[in-house]
Design a protein around this motif. Structure first.
Motif, PDB file in Angstrom:
ATOM      1  N   MET A  79      15.002   1.776  12.414  1.00  0.00           N
ATOM      2  CA  MET A  79      14.048   1.211  13.384  1.00  0.00           C
ATOM      3  C   MET A  79      13.634  -0.220  13.026  1.00  0.00           C
ATOM      4  N   PHE A  80      13.938  -0.660  11.785  1.00  0.00           N
ATOM      5  CA  PHE A  80      13.442  -1.962  11.316  1.00  0.00           C
ATOM      6  C   PHE A  80      14.411  -3.112  11.558  1.00  0.00           C
ATOM      7  N   GLU A  81      15.500  -2.802  12.236  1.00  0.00           N
ATOM      8  CA  GLU A  81      16.510  -3.825  12.557  1.00  0.00           C
ATOM      9  C   GLU A  81      15.923  -5.103  13.183  1.00  0.00           C
ATOM     10  N   PRO A  82      14.935  -5.001  14.079  1.00  0.00           N
ATOM     11  CA  PRO A  82      14.379  -6.227  14.683  1.00  0.00           C
ATOM     12  C   PRO A  82      13.861  -7.252  13.673  1.00  0.00           C
ATOM     13  N   LEU A  83      13.526  -6.831  12.474  1.00  0.00           N
ATOM     14  CA  LEU A  83      13.003  -7.776  11.479  1.00  0.00           C
ATOM     15  C   LEU A  83      14.091  -8.715  10.951  1.00  0.00           C
ATOM     16  N   ASN A  84      15.348  -8.466  11.333  1.00  0.00           N
ATOM     17  CA  ASN A  84      16.419  -9.400  10.953  1.00  0.00           C
ATOM     18  C   ASN A  84      16.538 -10.570  11.919  1.00  0.00           C
ATOM     19  N   THR A  85      15.630 -10.634  12.881  1.00  0.00           N
ATOM     20  CA  THR A  85      15.701 -11.623  13.964  1.00  0.00           C
ATOM     21  C   THR A  85      14.669 -12.727  13.776  1.00  0.00           C
ATOM     22  N   SER A  86      14.948 -13.883  14.328  1.00  0.00           N
ATOM     23  CA  SER A  86      13.948 -14.934  14.509  1.00  0.00           C
ATOM     24  C   SER A  86      13.297 -15.357  13.190  1.00  0.00           C
ATOM     25  N   ILE A  87      12.018 -15.619  13.219  1.00  0.00           N
ATOM     26  CA  ILE A  87      11.320 -16.225  12.079  1.00  0.00           C
ATOM     27  C   ILE A  87      11.333 -15.309  10.859  1.00  0.00           C
ATOM     28  N   ILE A  88      11.133 -14.012  11.067  1.00  0.00           N
ATOM     29  CA  ILE A  88      11.095 -13.086   9.941  1.00  0.00           C
ATOM     30  C   ILE A  88      12.495 -12.931   9.350  1.00  0.00           C
ATOM     31  N   GLY A  89      13.495 -12.866  10.216  1.00  0.00           N
ATOM     32  CA  GLY A  89      14.880 -12.783   9.760  1.00  0.00           C
ATOM     33  C   GLY A  89      15.253 -13.979   8.893  1.00  0.00           C
ATOM     34  N   ARG A  90      14.830 -15.158   9.329  1.00  0.00           N
ATOM     35  CA  ARG A  90      15.098 -16.379   8.552  1.00  0.00           C
ATOM     36  C   ARG A  90      14.365 -16.353   7.207  1.00  0.00           C
ATOM     37  N   ALA A  91      13.108 -15.894   7.244  1.00  0.00           N
ATOM     38  CA  ALA A  91      12.307 -15.839   6.007  1.00  0.00           C
ATOM     39  C   ALA A  91      12.950 -14.909   4.983  1.00  0.00           C
ATOM     40  N   VAL A  92      13.567 -13.834   5.452  1.00  0.00           N
ATOM     41  CA  VAL A  92      14.263 -12.903   4.557  1.00  0.00           C
ATOM     42  C   VAL A  92      15.498 -13.588   3.964  1.00  0.00           C
ATOM     43  N   PRO A 126       3.935   0.158  13.831  1.00  0.00           N
ATOM     44  CA  PRO A 126       2.798  -0.455  13.133  1.00  0.00           C
ATOM     45  C   PRO A 126       3.196  -1.177  11.844  1.00  0.00           C
ATOM     46  N   ALA A 127       4.111  -0.612  11.075  1.00  0.00           N
ATOM     47  CA  ALA A 127       4.558  -1.272   9.832  1.00  0.00           C
ATOM     48  C   ALA A 127       5.208  -2.615  10.152  1.00  0.00           C
ATOM     49  N   MET A 128       5.980  -2.668  11.220  1.00  0.00           N
ATOM     50  CA  MET A 128       6.617  -3.933  11.612  1.00  0.00           C
ATOM     51  C   MET A 128       5.583  -4.954  12.067  1.00  0.00           C
ATOM     52  N   VAL A 129       4.572  -4.486  12.755  1.00  0.00           N
ATOM     53  CA  VAL A 129       3.482  -5.386  13.169  1.00  0.00           C
ATOM     54  C   VAL A 129       2.805  -5.967  11.926  1.00  0.00           C
ATOM     55  N   LEU A 130       2.573  -5.114  10.954  1.00  0.00           N
ATOM     56  CA  LEU A 130       1.923  -5.583   9.719  1.00  0.00           C
ATOM     57  C   LEU A 130       2.797  -6.601   8.983  1.00  0.00           C
ATOM     58  N   ILE A 131       4.077  -6.295   8.843  1.00  0.00           N
ATOM     59  CA  ILE A 131       4.989  -7.200   8.130  1.00  0.00           C
ATOM     60  C   ILE A 131       5.083  -8.549   8.843  1.00  0.00           C
ATOM     61  N   ASP A 132       5.185  -8.498  10.159  1.00  0.00           N
ATOM     62  CA  ASP A 132       5.292  -9.740  10.943  1.00  0.00           C
ATOM     63  C   ASP A 132       4.034 -10.588  10.793  1.00  0.00           C
ATOM     64  N   SER A 133       2.874  -9.981  10.981  1.00  0.00           N
ATOM     65  CA  SER A 133       1.621 -10.757  10.965  1.00  0.00           C
ATOM     66  C   SER A 133       1.317 -11.302   9.576  1.00  0.00           C
ATOM     67  N   VAL A 134       1.604 -10.510   8.534  1.00  0.00           N
ATOM     68  CA  VAL A 134       1.316 -10.951   7.157  1.00  0.00           C
ATOM     69  C   VAL A 134       2.309 -12.035   6.715  1.00  0.00           C
ATOM     70  N   SER A 135       3.562 -11.877   7.084  1.00  0.00           N
ATOM     71  CA  SER A 135       4.601 -12.825   6.641  1.00  0.00           C
ATOM     72  C   SER A 135       4.337 -14.236   7.141  1.00  0.00           C
ATOM     73  N   ARG A 136       3.711 -14.362   8.290  1.00  0.00           N
ATOM     74  CA  ARG A 136       3.406 -15.690   8.832  1.00  0.00           C
ATOM     75  C   ARG A 136       2.543 -16.513   7.892  1.00  0.00           C
ATOM     76  N   TYR A 137       1.796 -15.841   7.010  1.00  0.00           N
ATOM     77  CA  TYR A 137       0.927 -16.555   6.068  1.00  0.00           C
ATOM     78  C   TYR A 137       1.582 -16.807   4.721  1.00  0.00           C
ATOM     79  N   VAL A 138       2.801 -16.359   4.559  1.00  0.00           N
ATOM     80  CA  VAL A 138       3.506 -16.621   3.306  1.00  0.00           C
ATOM     81  C   VAL A 138       4.056 -18.050   3.362  1.00  0.00           C
ATOM     82  N   ASP A 139       3.850 -18.786   2.265  1.00  0.00           N
ATOM     83  CA  ASP A 139       4.264 -20.199   2.198  1.00  0.00           C
ATOM     84  C   ASP A 139       5.703 -20.388   2.651  1.00  0.00           C
ATOM     85  N   GLY A 140       5.910 -21.321   3.583  1.00  0.00           N
ATOM     86  CA  GLY A 140       7.252 -21.689   4.008  1.00  0.00           C
ATOM     87  C   GLY A 140       7.771 -20.924   5.206  1.00  0.00           C
TER      88      GLY A 140
END
Ligand code: 4FL
Length: 240
Positions: A12-25, A140-154
């Protein structure tokens, strides 16, 4: 920042490989590890749930299996979060607070929930993303990861974090781009004036107006300048 997710549905977490979060990974600014709780079942049928003691419908995730998965990912400085309707509702302040952690372990429940004993044993904090029920804690876990990651430097380009809605406590001003005329509607003239001070003043007023009409409850929690207060008073007398 490292996220370890404990879930029965890592796919279910495949979407996190996309866009800003995907790049951050990819750039190793954040790390997202998915651990399938089912891999820790010692049962020959890989059983992860069982019927509830005391009767009732649905299935309950087994404490021993969840605990084994937790032991596999646990670290010295990890904070364990259980995504649950019983938690405090996530807000931007909590997001910012969590972004200062080094390692978050996020536990996702499915079915009727997880045996309370393992929740009591490993969970530091329960977090809800809103007052509705879902089929599991994965979204909900994906929402948390997305919102928190935005505050990680870079992770975001410079400047885009701080100036946005909610971190200032109010909504954003409206945005416009080309074409200058869309369906006979013009872009507000001020935005083409090149007068940055006036543009900023105008935007501040638009943001206040937006908030006043769409989310008035947010205005109770912000520090307003005397000028802002005057403007809101004008709005309440239904001027412009
Ligand atoms: C978790 C709903 C967090 C809202 C079902 C299982 C949930 C949820 N926030 N619903 N987990």
């Amino acid at each position: 920042m490292k996220f370890d997710v404990l879930t029965l549905f890592p796919e279910m977490f495949e979407p996190l490989n996309t866009s800003i979060i995907g790049r951050a990974v990819k750039e190793k600014l954040i790390e997202i590890n998915l651990t399938n709780i089912r891999d820790f079942s010692k049962d020959k049928h890989k059983k992860v749930d069982d019927t509830p003691y005391g009767g009732g419908s649905g299935m309950v995730m087994k404490p021993d299996v969840v605990y084994e998965a937790y032991k596999f990912v646990k670290g010295e400085n990890a904070k364990v979060i259980y995504m649950s309707p019983q938690g405090k509702v996530l807000n931007q302040n909590k997001v910012i607070e969590l972004s200062k952690e080094k390692h978050l372990i996020i536990l996702c429940g499915h079915y009727e929930g997880i045996d309370q004993r393992v929740i009591d044993k490993i969970v530091d904090e329960e977090i809800s993303i809103g007052n509705y029920v879902l089929t599991g804690g994965e979204l909900p876990a994906m929402v948390l990861i997305d919102s928190v990651s935005r505050y990680v430097d870079g992770v975001l380009n410079e400047g885009s974090t701080i100036e946005e809605s909610f971190s200032q406590g109010i909504l954003e001003y409206p945005q416009y781009t080309r074409p200058e005329i869309f369906e006979e509607i013009n872009v507000p003239e001020i935005l083409q004036s090149g007068h940055h001070e006036n543009i900023n003043k105008w935007r501040k007023k638009q943001a206040l107006k937006n908030t006043y009409y769409k989310r008035p409850e947010l205005l109770k929690n912000v520090d307003l300048s005397e000028e802002d207060k005057k403007y809101l008073e004008e709005l309440s007398k239904n001027k412009n």
